[in-house]
Write a protein that holds these residues in place. Structure first.
Motif, PDB file in Angstrom:
ATOM      1  N   PRO A  67       1.947  17.531  -7.505  1.00  0.00           N
ATOM      2  CA  PRO A  67       2.563  17.856  -6.220  1.00  0.00           C
ATOM      3  C   PRO A  67       3.357  16.678  -5.662  1.00  0.00           C
ATOM      4  CG  PRO A  67       0.198  17.489  -5.964  1.00  0.00           C
ATOM      5  CD  PRO A  67       0.469  17.527  -7.436  1.00  0.00           C
ATOM      6  N   GLY A  68       4.419  17.035  -4.922  1.00  0.00           N
ATOM      7  CA  GLY A  68       5.253  15.996  -4.345  1.00  0.00           C
ATOM      8  C   GLY A  68       6.288  15.490  -5.338  1.00  0.00           C
ATOM      9  N   PRO A  69       7.232  14.682  -4.887  1.00  0.00           N
ATOM     10  CA  PRO A  69       8.282  14.149  -5.775  1.00  0.00           C
ATOM     11  C   PRO A  69       7.768  13.018  -6.659  1.00  0.00           C
ATOM     12  CG  PRO A  69       8.584  13.286  -3.577  1.00  0.00           C
ATOM     13  CD  PRO A  69       7.414  14.223  -3.498  1.00  0.00           C
TER      14      PRO A  69
ATOM     15  N   SER B  96       5.169   3.140  -1.211  1.00  0.00           N
ATOM     16  CA  SER B  96       5.173   4.056  -2.353  1.00  0.00           C
ATOM     17  C   SER B  96       6.576   4.465  -2.774  1.00  0.00           C
ATOM     18  CB  SER B  96       4.347   5.308  -2.026  1.00  0.00           C
ATOM     19  OG  SER B  96       4.909   6.003  -0.914  1.00  0.00           O
ATOM     20  N   THR B  97       7.529   4.416  -1.833  1.00  0.00           N
ATOM     21  CA  THR B  97       8.911   4.803  -2.150  1.00  0.00           C
ATOM     22  C   THR B  97       9.822   3.595  -2.335  1.00  0.00           C
ATOM     23  OG1 THR B  97       9.505   4.959   0.199  1.00  0.00           O
ATOM     24  CG2 THR B  97       8.667   6.965  -0.864  1.00  0.00           C
ATOM     25  N   LEU B  98       9.256   2.378  -2.294  1.00  0.00           N
ATOM     26  CA  LEU B  98      10.102   1.178  -2.339  1.00  0.00           C
ATOM     27  C   LEU B  98      10.896   1.094  -3.636  1.00  0.00           C
ATOM     28  CD1 LEU B  98      10.965  -1.473  -0.995  1.00  0.00           C
ATOM     29  CD2 LEU B  98       9.040  -2.579  -2.136  1.00  0.00           C
ATOM     30  N   ALA B  99      10.256   1.380  -4.785  1.00  0.00           N
ATOM     31  CA  ALA B  99      10.969   1.319  -6.066  1.00  0.00           C
ATOM     32  C   ALA B  99      12.125   2.304  -6.076  1.00  0.00           C
ATOM     33  CB  ALA B  99      10.005   1.609  -7.217  1.00  0.00           C
TER      34      ALA B  99
ATOM     35  N   SER C  92       1.894   0.847 -12.156  1.00  0.00           N
ATOM     36  CA  SER C  92       1.169   1.938 -11.502  1.00  0.00           C
ATOM     37  C   SER C  92      -0.250   2.084 -12.046  1.00  0.00           C
ATOM     38  CB  SER C  92       1.926   3.258 -11.675  1.00  0.00           C
ATOM     39  OG  SER C  92       1.969   3.647 -13.045  1.00  0.00           O
ATOM     40  N   ILE C  93      -0.532   1.472 -13.206  1.00  0.00           N
ATOM     41  CA  ILE C  93      -1.882   1.535 -13.774  1.00  0.00           C
ATOM     42  C   ILE C  93      -2.882   0.857 -12.848  1.00  0.00           C
ATOM     43  CG2 ILE C  93      -3.334   0.789 -15.706  1.00  0.00           C
ATOM     44  CD1 ILE C  93      -0.851   0.981 -17.489  1.00  0.00           C
ATOM     45  N   TRP C  94      -2.461  -0.265 -12.221  1.00  0.00           N
ATOM     46  CA  TRP C  94      -3.398  -0.978 -11.339  1.00  0.00           C
ATOM     47  C   TRP C  94      -3.038  -0.866  -9.851  1.00  0.00           C
ATOM     48  CZ3 TRP C  94       0.097  -3.875 -14.344  1.00  0.00           C
ATOM     49  CH2 TRP C  94       1.001  -4.655 -13.627  1.00  0.00           C
ATOM     50  N   LEU C  95      -1.830  -0.347  -9.516  1.00  0.00           N
ATOM     51  CA  LEU C  95      -1.494  -0.140  -8.109  1.00  0.00           C
ATOM     52  C   LEU C  95      -2.232   1.086  -7.587  1.00  0.00           C
ATOM     53  CD1 LEU C  95       2.362  -0.833  -8.099  1.00  0.00           C
ATOM     54  CD2 LEU C  95       0.539  -2.326  -7.279  1.00  0.00           C
ATOM     55  N   SER C  96      -2.836   0.961  -6.417  1.00  0.00           N
ATOM     56  CA  SER C  96      -3.675   2.040  -5.908  1.00  0.00           C
ATOM     57  C   SER C  96      -2.875   3.168  -5.263  1.00  0.00           C
ATOM     58  CB  SER C  96      -4.672   1.468  -4.883  1.00  0.00           C
ATOM     59  OG  SER C  96      -3.979   0.807  -3.838  1.00  0.00           O
ATOM     60  N   GLY C  97      -1.741   2.865  -4.673  1.00  0.00           N
ATOM     61  CA  GLY C  97      -0.972   3.876  -3.958  1.00  0.00           C
ATOM     62  C   GLY C  97      -0.175   4.771  -4.880  1.00  0.00           C
ATOM     63  N   PRO C  98       0.406   5.852  -4.332  1.00  0.00           N
ATOM     64  CA  PRO C  98       1.246   6.749  -5.124  1.00  0.00           C
ATOM     65  C   PRO C  98       2.575   6.100  -5.475  1.00  0.00           C
ATOM     66  CG  PRO C  98       1.315   7.383  -2.818  1.00  0.00           C
ATOM     67  CD  PRO C  98       0.284   6.297  -2.925  1.00  0.00           C
TER      68      PRO C  98
ATOM     69  N   GLY D  73       0.817  -1.213   0.000  1.00  0.00           N
ATOM     70  CA  GLY D  73       0.000   0.000   0.000  1.00  0.00           C
ATOM     71  C   GLY D  73       0.849   1.260   0.000  1.00  0.00           C
ATOM     72  N   ASP D  74       0.339   2.309   0.689  1.00  0.00           N
ATOM     73  CA  ASP D  74       1.025   3.606   0.701  1.00  0.00           C
ATOM     74  C   ASP D  74       2.412   3.520   1.327  1.00  0.00           C
ATOM     75  OD1 ASP D  74      -1.152   4.692  -0.507  1.00  0.00           O
ATOM     76  OD2 ASP D  74      -1.978   5.618   1.312  1.00  0.00           O
TER      77      ASP D  74
END
Length: 366
Positions: A160-162, A95-98, A309-315, A91-92
């Motif tokens: 907005p955001g990185p 979001s920065t794992l990649a 990211s097309i099907w992942l819900s988080g940023p 989940g969220d």
């Protein structure tokens, strides 16, 4: 029967990948108790060593630089699958794992692997000698990919955001694939000699002088076992990742450290293979593995997560922070000064290792 069992045990590089995949099938998606985590860790370590062995067999058969490319691409493809799977589960929080894993891969390869290989080769053989043309081209590609994918999102204003907007993420994904494809064509077709190891006198080494090449059948078996071993490495790493995450949280360290640990585990086969090449005075092969892994990690991961990211819900947060951007800039500058002469002393290896140590320290204590 006993003789057969002994023969099976001695061929551990065949047995371990099979055990790893079987263990993975029984542990996938389950909460693992402490004893099982210990067993998984042991098999994981054996799979890493088996992957290195089979990668070297394949590399010996196909020659350089194709052998380095096989290991780099194989590891990265499965690394991408691991990142996407963890992002889908986390989940969220993921979001920065990649970003964290890709940046960790760049720092590990460009500073950790390069540094230790240059240090070992120069101490053992007087100087670490390599081809500046090929290594410089690889470094330029890594620097461009890293800047496009990890630095620009911090400064763009469309979202907005990185984060990239949809159009920007698509551009970064396509550009990554194009650059990686161009580099592979250059490395394997048009300028293959730029990526072959050279002697201390600058003579290109186009054949392995120490042993006969394995047969096509042996190389094919090793290629299949390499795939099994890498599936085992990454799959078992995912199995122990909850233990890693809980340990990181218990130690009060940032969640980004999880990405560092994942990258360290996944890059172990390339690290060992690169170190062995450096000991044999094949520094160019070591640099092919290191920079090729960094390039594949960005060039394949960014398009994959863009698609996911097309099907992942988080940023999807890709932009680096100020500290990471300074470390990336320092890495590019130091690497450029290392590459230009085409030879390195223990000092250059030490500089890269200090930069890598600084990265680890700042990752743990930001």
């Amino acid at each position: 029967m006993i003789v057969r069992l002994r023969s099976l045990v001695t061929r551990w590089t065949v047995v371990v990948p099979v055990i790893a995949v079987v263990l993975l099938a029984f542990t996938w998606g389950r909460d693992l108790p402490g004893a099982v985590v210990g067993l998984v860790t042991l098999v994981l370590a054996g799979s890493v060593l088996a992957a290195v062995h089979h990668a070297e067999v394949v590399a010996h058969r196909v020659g350089e630089p194709f052998g380095s490319l096989v290991l780099a691409v194989a590891v990265t493809i499965i690394e991408v699958a691991l990142i996407v799977t963890l992002m889908a589960d986390g989940g969220d929080k993921s979001s920065t794992l990649a970003r964290d894993t890709v940046f960790a891969a760049v720092m590990i390869t460009c500073n950790g692997i390069v540094g230790v290989c240059l240090l070992v080769a120069s101490l053992r053989h007087g100087l670490a000698v390599f081809n500046a043309e090929g290594t410089g081209a690889a470094l330029a590609t890594v620097a461009t990919l890293a800047t496009l994918s990890l630095v620009f999102p911090t400064f763009t204003t469309s979202k907005p955001g990185p984060e990239f907007s949809g159009a920007q993420l698509t551009f970064a994904a396509v550009a990554s694939l194009v650059l990686y494809g161009l580099f592979v064509a250059t490395q394997t077709v048009r300028h293959r000699d730029y990526f072959l190891p050279i002697t201390q006198q600058g003579k290109v080494i186009d054949v392995d002088e120490h042993a006969d090449a394995p047969s096509a059948r042996e190389a094919g078996v090793s290629l299949g076992l390499l795939g099994l071993a890498l599936v085992g490495v990454v799959g078992l790493a995912k199995g122990v990742s909850p233990t890693i995450e809980s340990g990181v949280e218990a130690a009060g360290m940032p969640h980004s450290v999880v990405g560092v640990i994942i990258a360290l585990l996944v890059l172990l086969p390339e690290t060992i293979a690169a170190l062995r090449s450096a000991r044999r005075d094949r520094v160019q092969t070591s640099l092919n593995l290191a920079l090729g892994s960094a390039m594949a990690s960005i060039g394949l991961t960014i398009p994959a997560v863009a698609l996911a990211s097309i099907w992942l819900s988080g940023p999807l947060v890709l932009g680096l922070g100020p500290t990471e951007m300074v470390l990336l800039a320092l890495t590019v500058v130091v690497s450029s000064l290392t590459v230009v002469p085409g030879r390195a002393t223990p000092l250059q290896g030490g500089v890269h290792l200090v930069v890598f140590a600084a990265y680890l320290e700042l990752a743990i204590n930001p």
